[in-house]
Design an enzyme around this catalytic site. Structure first.
Site, mmCIF file in Angstrom:
data_model
loop_
_atom_site.group_PDB
_atom_site.id
_atom_site.type_symbol
_atom_site.label_atom_id
_atom_site.label_comp_id
_atom_site.label_asym_id
_atom_site.label_seq_id
_atom_site.Cartn_x
_atom_site.Cartn_y
_atom_site.Cartn_z
ATOM 1 N N TYR A 1 4.165 5.580 11.602
ATOM 2 C CA TYR A 1 4.543 4.186 11.897
ATOM 3 C C TYR A 1 5.437 3.514 10.861
ATOM 4 C CZ TYR A 1 0.398 3.437 8.899
ATOM 5 O OH TYR A 1 -0.501 3.469 7.878
ATOM 6 N N HIS B 1 -3.517 4.324 4.866
ATOM 7 C CA HIS B 1 -4.585 3.325 5.013
ATOM 8 C C HIS B 1 -5.903 3.903 4.501
ATOM 9 C CE1 HIS B 1 -7.213 0.297 6.640
ATOM 10 N NE2 HIS B 1 -7.847 1.212 7.322
ATOM 11 N N ARG C 1 0.863 -1.181 0.000
ATOM 12 C CA ARG C 1 0.000 0.000 0.000
ATOM 13 C C ARG C 1 0.896 1.226 0.000
ATOM 14 N NH1 ARG C 1 -1.067 2.607 4.583
ATOM 15 N NH2 ARG C 1 -1.381 0.907 6.035
HETATM 16 C C1 LIG Z 1 -13.817 -6.811 12.466
HETATM 17 C C2 LIG Z 1 -13.071 -5.523 12.338
HETATM 18 N N1 LIG Z 1 -12.091 -5.225 13.214
HETATM 19 C C3 LIG Z 1 -11.412 -4.079 13.088
HETATM 20 C C4 LIG Z 1 -11.700 -3.197 12.097
HETATM 21 C C5 LIG Z 1 -10.917 -1.873 11.980
HETATM 22 N N2 LIG Z 1 -10.030 -1.933 10.800
HETATM 23 C C6 LIG Z 1 -10.410 -1.387 9.629
HETATM 24 S S1 LIG Z 1 -9.272 -1.638 8.415
HETATM 25 C C7 LIG Z 1 -8.236 -2.446 9.462
HETATM 26 C C8 LIG Z 1 -6.931 -3.016 8.957
HETATM 27 C C9 LIG Z 1 -7.128 -4.016 7.867
HETATM 28 O O1 LIG Z 1 -5.912 -4.415 7.314
HETATM 29 P P1 LIG Z 1 -5.848 -5.430 6.114
HETATM 30 O O2 LIG Z 1 -6.777 -6.567 6.326
HETATM 31 O O3 LIG Z 1 -4.412 -5.761 5.922
HETATM 32 O O4 LIG Z 1 -6.421 -4.623 4.862
HETATM 33 P P2 LIG Z 1 -5.865 -3.283 4.186
HETATM 34 O O5 LIG Z 1 -6.539 -2.137 4.873
HETATM 35 O O6 LIG Z 1 -4.389 -3.272 4.358
HETATM 36 O O7 LIG Z 1 -6.284 -3.345 2.760
HETATM 37 C C10 LIG Z 1 -8.795 -2.514 10.762
HETATM 38 C C11 LIG Z 1 -8.133 -3.153 11.916
HETATM 39 C C12 LIG Z 1 -12.744 -3.524 11.199
HETATM 40 N N3 LIG Z 1 -13.084 -2.731 10.183
HETATM 41 N N4 LIG Z 1 -13.405 -4.698 11.328
#
Ligand SMILES: Cc1ncc(C[n+]2csc(CCOP(=O)(O)OP(=O)(O)O)c2C)c(N)n1
Ligand SMILES: [Mg+2]
Length: 396
Positions: free
Chosen positions: A295, A286, A282
């Protein structure tokens, strides 16, 4: 190789020795890895027109993504999750799917949805709060694309369940490649730690449901690095459930296309689920609410910028003799798409507050009606008090 990290010097398995399917090197030269050998006939069969389409898809979504990020900064959207850097993983896999397949995205698959026919304005509406779903997944123009899912990993359960239904209904594995269906579901490295994902894999494997689990390992789950998610390469998680799993260079659109084609073809033909870990990065934040400088270092971002998937495909196409005119046309098409999206976004107007009540229950509900009426009275009270203020100002 092992390395030590964090409190207690936890031993982790290095991911560097896991076979990686890669066709193009970072400079766009045709340099297949050993794991790519079996895919070469498929890759050599990709036409010039298809290669050019991959490139146009990638530059268009890059321009749309930058535009949407700017729109958020200008107050037009509440939020935008940028997809910059992940275009090859997404374009390769989406172009590998057949029209009859069903797509279960997470929330960053902007080009996947666009390729399937979803209007990017529908994502904009979601991020502006004027729509609570985005688009109608049953409308044929949306190419069997289910809705964005922000509850991490839950879409993998939806996908596995849907795929089980395809088997029960005799819509998959019949031996007819024109009609058999499969499902592809997108999720992230962080989501791969969610219980839902593991349950989905158990069901898909047990019932041999035609599901392709497409994991985009973009190295970060907001501020949590992928090294913290797992002590083994993520590709081994799905393999542990008996799902044949491959690791692919997610910044190489040809490799992403080939592994996805094979996985989807196999799933459709009744061989059961398949999994792909696409190793990508990425490049942006985010979301627009995030500041990655808190970070991660700029040296890491710079090293991945050198592996930009668009630069890589462009170099490959130039070496094959693509004309300067082709690239100019692709850039112009991308700029037009972004400009068109901006124009339509600013015309959307504000979200309607009443909508938050409309879809809580499918049937009318007295409690919701009461809350809706209260909100209307509350809103009207501001008009009443500003009128009163106007009168009193007039008296002075
Ligand atoms: C069940 C749940 N827990 C926590 C969150 C908060 N949250 C949103 S995005 C994220 C990180 C996700 O990372 P990843 O799966 O690697 O996907 P990326 O954003 O890198 O595409 C978190 C912890 C959420 N949306 N749903
Ligand atoms: Mg991630």
């Amino acid at each position: 190789m092992t390395w030590h990290a964090g409190a207690g010097s936890v031993e982790r398995v290095s991911t560097s020795e896991t076979p990686l399917v890669r066709v193009l090197d970072a400079d766009g030269r045709f340099a297949p890895s050993a794991a790519a050998e079996q895919y070469l006939p498929l890759i050599e069969a990709i036409s010039d027109a298809e290669l050019e389409q991959f490139y146009r898809d990638m530059v268009s979504i890059r321009a749309i993504d930058v535009q949407a990020t700017n729109l958020q900064r200008q107050g037009q959207l509440a939020l935008w999750p940028p997809s910059r850097g992940q275009e090859a993983a997404q374009v390769g896999s989406a172009r590998a799917a057949r029209a009859q397949d069903t797509i279960f995205p997470s929330y960053r698959e902007h080009v996947v949805t666009r390729i399937r026919g979803v209007d990017p304005l529908d994502i904009i509406k979601l991020m502006r709060g004027v729509s609570h779903g985005g688009w109608d997944p049953t409308d044929p123009k949306n190419g069997n694309t289910r809705l964005y899912t922000l509850v991490l990993g839950s879409q993998t359960l939806h996908a596995a369940g849907y795929a089980m239904g395809l088997n029960f209904d005799g819509r998959s594995g019949t031996g007819d490649p024109e009609r058999d269906e499969a499902v592809i579901v997108y999720y992230g490295d962080g989501a791969s730690s969610q219980g839902d994902v593991h349950e989905a894999m158990v069901f898909a494997a047990s019932y041999q449901a035609p599901t392709v689990f497409f994991l985009q390992n973009n190295h970060w789950a907001i501020s949590v690095p992928v090294e913290t998610q797992s002590r083994v390469p993520l590709v081994e998680r799905s393999a542990g459930y008996g799902i044949p799993s491959v690791r692919v260079d997610g910044n190489d659109v040809l490799a992403s296309y080939a592994v996805s084609r094979v996985a989807l073809d196999e799933a459709r033909s009744g061989l059961g689920p398949r999994a792909i870990e696409a190793v990508t990065y990425r490049l942006g934040a985010h979301t627009t609410s995030d500041d990655p400088t808190k970070y991660r270092g700029s040296d890491e971002e710079e090293s991945w910028a050198l592996r930009d998937p668009i630069v890589r495909l462009r170099a490959f196409l130039e070496n094959r003799g693509a004309s300067g005119q082709f690239f100019a046309d692709a850039d112009a098409e991308a700029a037009d798409a972004a400009e068109d999206l901006r124009a339509r976004t600013v015309e959307l107007g504000p979200p309607s507050p009443d909508k938050m009540f409309d879809f809580v229950y499918s049937d009318p509900h007295p409690l919701i009606d009461e809350q809706k009426a209260w909100r209307a009275r509350y809103e009207a009270s501001f008009e009443a008090s500003s009128e009163a203020a106007g009168h009193s100002a007039g008296r002075n």
